[in-house]
Design a protein around this motif. Sequence first.
Motif, PDB file in Angstrom:
ATOM      1  N   ARG B 186       0.922  -1.163  -0.139  1.00  0.00           N
ATOM      2  CA  ARG B 186      -0.031   0.081  -0.032  1.00  0.00           C
ATOM      3  C   ARG B 186       0.960   0.998   0.007  1.00  0.00           C
ATOM      4  NH1 ARG B 186      -6.076  -0.201   2.265  1.00  0.00           N
ATOM      5  NH2 ARG B 186      -6.688  -1.375   0.430  1.00  0.00           N
ATOM      6  N   GLN B 187       2.265   1.136   0.782  1.00  0.00           N
ATOM      7  CA  GLN B 187       2.663   2.230   1.013  1.00  0.00           C
ATOM      8  C   GLN B 187       3.440   2.500  -0.683  1.00  0.00           C
ATOM      9  OE1 GLN B 187       5.921   1.725   3.692  1.00  0.00           O
ATOM     10  NE2 GLN B 187       4.313   1.558   5.358  1.00  0.00           N
ATOM     11  N   ARG B 264      -4.326   6.399   1.107  1.00  0.00           N
ATOM     12  CA  ARG B 264      -2.901   6.852   0.608  1.00  0.00           C
ATOM     13  C   ARG B 264      -2.114   7.402   1.901  1.00  0.00           C
ATOM     14  NH1 ARG B 264      -1.719  11.286  -4.206  1.00  0.00           N
ATOM     15  NH2 ARG B 264       0.342  10.026  -4.698  1.00  0.00           N
ATOM     16  N   SER B 265      -0.722   7.001   1.725  1.00  0.00           N
ATOM     17  CA  SER B 265       0.187   7.353   2.745  1.00  0.00           C
ATOM     18  C   SER B 265       1.430   7.903   2.267  1.00  0.00           C
ATOM     19  CB  SER B 265       0.217   6.438   3.874  1.00  0.00           C
ATOM     20  OG  SER B 265       0.683   5.392   3.470  1.00  0.00           O
ATOM     21  N   PHE B 266       2.273   8.386   3.021  1.00  0.00           N
ATOM     22  CA  PHE B 266       3.684   8.657   2.165  1.00  0.00           C
ATOM     23  C   PHE B 266       5.003   8.226   2.904  1.00  0.00           C
ATOM     24  CE2 PHE B 266       0.130  11.556   0.695  1.00  0.00           C
ATOM     25  CZ  PHE B 266       0.324  11.363  -0.634  1.00  0.00           C
ATOM     26  N   GLU B 267       4.615   6.953   3.698  1.00  0.00           N
ATOM     27  CA  GLU B 267       5.834   6.537   4.392  1.00  0.00           C
ATOM     28  C   GLU B 267       6.973   6.364   3.464  1.00  0.00           C
ATOM     29  OE1 GLU B 267       2.735   5.442   5.282  1.00  0.00           O
ATOM     30  OE2 GLU B 267       2.625   4.974   7.200  1.00  0.00           O
ATOM     31  N   TRP B 268       6.478   6.034   2.046  1.00  0.00           N
ATOM     32  CA  TRP B 268       7.589   5.604   1.291  1.00  0.00           C
ATOM     33  C   TRP B 268       8.701   6.525   1.114  1.00  0.00           C
ATOM     34  CZ3 TRP B 268       7.739   0.564  -0.080  1.00  0.00           C
ATOM     35  CH2 TRP B 268       8.874   0.142  -1.279  1.00  0.00           C
ATOM     36  N   TRP B 269       8.311   7.760   1.126  1.00  0.00           N
ATOM     37  CA  TRP B 269       9.129   8.998   0.789  1.00  0.00           C
ATOM     38  C   TRP B 269       9.891   9.343   2.273  1.00  0.00           C
ATOM     39  CZ3 TRP B 269       5.589  11.869  -2.948  1.00  0.00           C
ATOM     40  CH2 TRP B 269       5.406  11.032  -4.233  1.00  0.00           C
TER      41      TRP B 269
END
Lengths: 646, 404
Positions: B186-187, B264-269
């Motif tokens: 999901r990330q 939606r989340s933004f942990e990837w960045w």
Amino acid sequence: MSNTKTPPNGSATPSEDTSKNNLPPIVGINFGNSFASIAVFTKEGVAECIANEDGERQIAAAISFSGEEIYYGNQATQQLVKNSSNTIVGFRNLLGKKFSEISQSEQPKSAPVIQHPEIADEPAYKVEILQPAPTPLPTSTHTSNLNTPAASHAATPRSEPTPATRILTVSEVTSLFLGSLLTSASDFLGKPIAGAVITVPPSFSATQKSALIAAAENAGVKVLQLLDEAAAVAAVATREDWGLEGADREVLVVDLGASSLSLSLLSLRDGLAHILASSNTPTPTSNEIDDVLIKFFAADFTKKTKIPLLVATQAEQSVADKRAEARLRLAIEHTKRTISASSGPATVSVESLKDGVDYTGAINRMRFDLLARPIYSSVVTAVTSLLSSVELDAHAVHEIVYVGGSASLPGLDEALVLGAVFAEDVATPFARGVVVGGGVGDPTTVLARGAAVQGALVASVPADDEAYAAIRGAYSHAHDGEQVSSANEVIATSKTLGILLPGPEAEEGAALGGTWIQVVAKDTPLPARRAVRFDVAVAANAKAVAVEVWEVSESIRVEKVVVPAAPAEDDEDEEEPEEEEIKHRVVHKDSLLGVVQLTSAVAIQAKGNWTTTLEVVFVVDANSQLKVQVQEIGEGGAQGVLKTGA
Amino acid sequence: MATVQILPVTVPALPTDYAPPVASSSISAPHPLGHRVLLPVGQAHLNHLRLALHHAHDFDAFDAHTATEREAKKKLLAAEGASEDDHGVGDEEEPEDLLALDPKEWKKQDHYAVLGLSKFRYQATAAQIKIAHRKKVLKHHPDKKASGTPNETILGININQNTNDDSFFKCIQKAHEVLTNAEKRRQFDSVDPAFLEAEEDIAGVTASDFKNKKLDFFKTFTPIFELYSRFSRAQPVPGLGKLDATKAEVEGFYDFWYNFDSWRSFEWWDKEVNEGSDSRDDKRYTEKKNKSERARRKKEDTAKLRGLVDLCLSLDPRIKLIKQHEKEAREAKKAAAQPGKPAKKTKAQEEEEKKKAEDEAKKKEEEEKVPTVFLDAKKAKAAAANAAKKARREARAAEEAAAA
């Protein structure tokens, strides 16, 4: 079957060919007298020779009985040293024979063949085994009223196995051995084997073939087809991955086996194969190569250790000598493989060869070839006599295929190509570099792979479809008896057909009046269809093209030249510039069958020259009537047709 | 069809003075039956038998038969391939730059492309990922490559060029790791490069764009909302619909998108904690920064979507239509309420009109029962503000009066 709708041409509904995903579990077995190999279709869809549980691809055809154990393959040959009387080798050639037909002249190095005690005139083997004792009765739960100690609840130990003798017929031995091969194959595939194709030597009689089928059925496998060794070679040599597929060519198959030399001259015509000539002689054999090698090492041993060692003779040997010979014979298998693979020295080492003395020796390829020279020359003699029996010049042979472990020796190839004066560009597996590393030309795996390929093909023929009955008959009849299925008999063209494009001579010295292109080679089974495509130049203004259809005969012209003047190339196929003799393949125009004249419609100009591409299709039907179609390649290209006969 | 043998020759041109010789005869008699006996082996032999036994030596009939056979086989294979075998994963091309990926930069790689799932992306099922991974491993396992490519010899020194050979394999393993873990997937899906690209392409519309370029409303906005619908926790997501959508549908659509619940989340960045320092403060600082950055991005994302929905609402031709209908209905009602004007009409006509007006009024009443959240929101707000102002003014007036 009656309610199935069949197309008007009488064929059955389209069958599904063997697709990559669901290949049938079919095994191809090369069943030699001394070695066997097995091949199956792997997941990648290629036929591959597989190893048994011991990692051996060349599985010795041997069974050994030692106590309660039965050893197969290379484990069994190890038993030849100390347990030779209970080890059975060389049983394949005896299959289906009567006892009286077997010569007893040779001194046995393994379990001797005896007359079966019960069945008349039946060869058999007698081996000493240990029979497992019967399982003891379980301890009785019923206790007697007598005042005896309570019975132990522990199971009564099995008593010692009892010595016994076992009489095995040749057929039983074969079944046991084939059974072990099938176990290896089904272990590899992970599913039971549905059918097998087994190779047979050309020397096998109809009764022997039937006996082999019976033995295989006893081992629990359905024999789909028995393949002649030459046929197994044809099966692989006509495949795409062979690298020379499709082309019309004559192939010499050299099988240097342990017990005989068989030679076959095959004619391949667009995948269709037939035997032009074959021979099978009891000498030379690869055993003779073994013998000279053993003698060499024995002499070396005696020289190094001063211990006399008598091997490979008909004279009476001591037990120690016999054992030493057996040990050496096992050890040189590896030496021969090393010599085949590399030109460096190959070693042999035997622990305690005789009188507890170890032996380590080495031989290089040159020395080995020198030793084996007499055997090589007798192979050359056999090949020459085979070729002369069909009045075929060695230059007409396009390819040589070797079969069997001893034929992997590069020295043999060298000696044969030079000795029998083949053309320099004859395609041998060594020249093509496809022997080492399990290549397609590996002589040790060719037969098994051929059998596996054919097995997959036979399995793809619908088994219960009446429309295919005749085709199945063509496969099964061939091994039923002497008579072959009439479906395999064909009519074949007697002369070579081709086209001549008039113009300047393509080669110096030729008197054809143009460029010759062979289309249908002689001996091509009918009906036949061939198509060639080539570029042709056209004049800028006229753009005319003429295609003459000729029937020709070919011969080899031998030219004696004192000084090698190196004349220009002859026919591209065959030539041999030698000091003294130059052989040309020459074509004689016999009769003109017709001319097709076209005016090119779609010629293209490149670098000031006009060229166009023509495709010429020859169809010779079953009534030997020829139809030639000439088609210019391209949209709206010119075309012309020529038909002969009524 | 017979295989065409292509000869590497160019035949010289026909001489100009060529005159065709006279043809003589037909071809010489062949060897009789049985002179040659075929070895019963090989595909060509099988074809020969079928030609002879099933097609009476007719090449054309045989060609037609084999063609149908091949078709049937192809269909069979296609059916097999699509149904159970590989779940339609198939094979994708592997361009050079994909194979040259650096496993250290795994955060930047397109995991779907690495596994050959570009056509499925966020829709790829677990089974498909599993099969795709297996296929790639079979193809790219270092054990398979070791012998495949020979070492190159440079300046006589045998340099092993394949030391980095397993880099793509590492990429494959990383991609598999990410895509099989639901959270990580999901990330990654949140910031899927293909999504970002598509978003850039289509979601950057402004009101002025619309005016200047005369864009089609539905063609522009339908893909935008389809693109964003993947992030909704509630599935299925209502689409934009067509021009003839009912009022309820249109309102339902806007209702949904104004209350869009995104995963939606933004942990990837996230910036990674500096590995070199084990200072707890450093770590906490980075974590804090990451957290605020995530929150900022999330807020931005929500605002962006909100802006899009606002824009969509302001441009929606259906809203205008609905308003127009309402206005018409109101006017009709008004007209119905003012008698006398259509005095010239006959009685029958009058009755008819009356009935119509009544119907419309009824309809409108019904429609008004449905909550019209945003249409009235502004109005209500304005009214409330007005009311408040009025109240204040009244209060002031009252005070003044009291003071006076």
